[in-house]
Design a protein around this motif. Sequence first.
Motif, PDB file in Angstrom:
ATOM      1  N   GLU A 220       9.329  -2.226 -20.640  1.00  0.00           N
ATOM      2  CA  GLU A 220       9.573  -2.648 -22.010  1.00  0.00           C
ATOM      3  C   GLU A 220      10.291  -4.002 -22.075  1.00  0.00           C
ATOM      4  OE1 GLU A 220      11.642   0.541 -23.801  1.00  0.00           O
ATOM      5  OE2 GLU A 220      11.402  -0.202 -25.848  1.00  0.00           O
ATOM      6  N   ALA A 247       4.887   1.414 -23.307  1.00  0.00           N
ATOM      7  CA  ALA A 247       6.245   0.885 -23.127  1.00  0.00           C
ATOM      8  C   ALA A 247       6.230  -0.628 -23.307  1.00  0.00           C
ATOM      9  CB  ALA A 247       6.775   1.248 -21.740  1.00  0.00           C
ATOM     10  N   ARG A 250       5.830  -1.484 -26.851  1.00  0.00           N
ATOM     11  CA  ARG A 250       7.112  -1.387 -27.560  1.00  0.00           C
ATOM     12  C   ARG A 250       7.902  -2.672 -27.385  1.00  0.00           C
ATOM     13  NH1 ARG A 250       8.002   3.784 -25.007  1.00  0.00           N
ATOM     14  NH2 ARG A 250       9.740   2.916 -23.840  1.00  0.00           N
ATOM     15  N   GLY A 251       7.921  -3.197 -26.161  1.00  0.00           N
ATOM     16  CA  GLY A 251       8.621  -4.453 -25.882  1.00  0.00           C
ATOM     17  C   GLY A 251       8.019  -5.595 -26.694  1.00  0.00           C
TER      18      GLY A 251
ATOM     19  N   LEU B 254      15.647  -3.305 -28.425  1.00  0.00           N
ATOM     20  CA  LEU B 254      14.394  -2.563 -28.327  1.00  0.00           C
ATOM     21  C   LEU B 254      14.294  -1.491 -29.399  1.00  0.00           C
ATOM     22  CD1 LEU B 254      14.354  -2.105 -24.465  1.00  0.00           C
ATOM     23  CD2 LEU B 254      12.900  -3.625 -25.788  1.00  0.00           C
ATOM     24  N   ASN B 258      16.407   3.980 -23.245  1.00  0.00           N
ATOM     25  CA  ASN B 258      15.427   3.877 -22.175  1.00  0.00           C
ATOM     26  C   ASN B 258      16.164   3.983 -20.841  1.00  0.00           C
ATOM     27  OD1 ASN B 258      13.597   2.930 -20.274  1.00  0.00           O
ATOM     28  ND2 ASN B 258      12.708   1.436 -21.686  1.00  0.00           N
TER      29      ASN B 258
END
Lengths: 372, 341
Positions: A220, A247, A250-251, B254, B258
């Motif tokens: 990400e 992922a 999303r980044g 973000l 995570n």
Amino acid sequence: MKTPKSQSCRGGMFRRSLFAASFAVAAVTSMATAYVSPARAAEKGSLIIGIDETASEYWAEYTQGAQDIADSIGTKLTVITSNYQGAQLLAQLGAIYATGCSKCALATDPSSNAFVKAVVHRSAVAQVPIVTIWNRPENIHPWDTDPKYWVAHTSFDGVMSGYYQMTALCKALGGKGQIAAVEGVPSTPPAYQRIQGLHKALAECPGVKLLDTQVGDWQETKSQNIVRTWIARYGDKLNGVFASNDAMARGAVAALREKNLNGKVFVTGSDGSKVALDMVKSGDMLVTVWNDPVLQGAVSISLAHAAAVGDIDPEKLTHAQRDFYLKQEVVDKSNVDQYLALKANAPKYTYDQMKANFWKDSAGQIPVGANK
Amino acid sequence: MKLVAKAGEVPGQPASRSLRFPARPGRWLQSIGPVAVLVVLALAFQLASHNFLSPGNLAAIAEAVAVPVILATGLSFVILLGAIDLSLEGVMATSSMTVALLAANNVNGHHWGIWAIVAALGVGVVFGAFNGVLNTYFRMPSLIVTLGSWFIGLGIASVLFPSQVPGIRDPIVLGLASTQFAGLSLIVFIAVAVLAIFHLVLNYTHLGRMIYAVGGGEATLVATGLRVPLFKLAAFMISGFLAALAGLLLSAQLGDGNADIGNGLLFPAVSACVLGGTLLSGGRGGAIQSAIGAVILEVLNNGLIQIGAGPYVRNIISGAVIVTVVAISGLHLRRKLRIVK
């Protein structure tokens, strides 16, 4: 220089830090929500799965699918985690097999192509049927390498995934525009397959230009930095971002959000994670490709178990039954609610249900050359 | 000051120990070298792409470098001792999960607001204290202790991980990244503030001077009866705290928690310190130097994308530039070293 005052100041600071420390420990312990059982010698007939990491939605769901099957036949599920290290996987398998494992079954990601043969052979020596997922070198197959115990290999078609994403981008852009792509770890089949699919669809969409491809290693934060740089470099010229997994998508969305460009620059991903589905619904993402990890977990461990208890004879299966893709679907705004519902209430799979037809959700045999 | 000067005379250490950076040609090269490299790189990228020095791209660099600067600042404290902190990625993972699960989110009912931030930062302080206590009072090598806590951190984050990626919904936490001044997010200003504060701590407080002194010659300092372990403990706690802050800020950027959030940030942080002229053997360097190192790394990352270098060539060029910078700027220092490990 060393005054009593400065000493006492530091003492105070120290006490305050200690207070913060005990507070944080209490916080951490109060919110432990998941528990992962450690590897230990397996009981007779137990199911074993080898996953890459525990802190991932994908692997949690894969484990859920396998757990469903274990529950339905009243046995225990043993989960071992490789942390993407084939050697760690082998060591843990060795520990489990050391005490003998009668009628056990294993479904695992061998972590990389390099370890497939070793992992399969380790299981064959212990007479444990094995089903592999994701990684398989082009030149070895379940029917030609320890064929009695390597029951099957199953994966998702990365080329199709990339192709679906790019086709959706092309359509959304009206066949005209400029995009950039973020790739996964380059040596893994899904990474190069998805980029291959991108190029395949790009060839059919001549009005769209691929400005740049960078490696985001599935991560990400790396993707966020790359996309941020692209925004600065290309500005308005960037109309879409092809991210090879959710992922990295999303980044990308996080980077676009910084400039209020989310939803205006189209982002695609793959996996069908909850966050990606939410972003498809909110319009931040254009599409994601749904790979059902719960189903993958259920199918892969069921096949291995079937071979362990004699419900199937691996050597009598066809090639298409031993080396196949599972179906995947494109999720866009029009059908996202259906997948969000599926995510919220995943069906509870049972072994009997799987046994009725193990290949009900197969998308066909993996073609020659797919794992090159 | 006397004490500190004495520490510098330990055999095997560079002779000059004064903290005021006297004007000597060699020293000048060491401190100005990285800045010169930065300027040369920036000009080269500007010539190659014409877009590199645009306000938009400079802002992109500032956003990207904020977190690495914070990490490098924290790490400098430990490296100045002559120790190392490998636990950054683990601390970041745990702090990210902590804030994501305690602030308002989409997986559980917690909404601790500002206290979620405090808890996440507290996690870092605890890790730092853990590292520091094992290193100083139990006399275990920092390399092993922090390697262990790296994995403990990743492990805790994995255990905390719910079945899906926790999305942060708390306006205070998200505000850390979304609040903007002059086109830059609050994170950039936090990084600048952190750098300024800890630069001052290093250079103008008793603690800071003692950290330099410990790195210069711990044995001598211990012989003087100073409470050396306390200074070392504080350095580890600062490093842990700033790693947790980095995890928190990345999570805010973000918008989710995570467990992989720190993945791949440890070695760039160590490289940043070395690039900027902070010696791994301790005693020399500083927060500003390490921050310059972090900026060089990000300028390289960004610039190579700007000029359209392929993903595979990027690594080769980055590596080559890092080796060259260290070779040139540290030449004078290494001449004085008897041994290099």
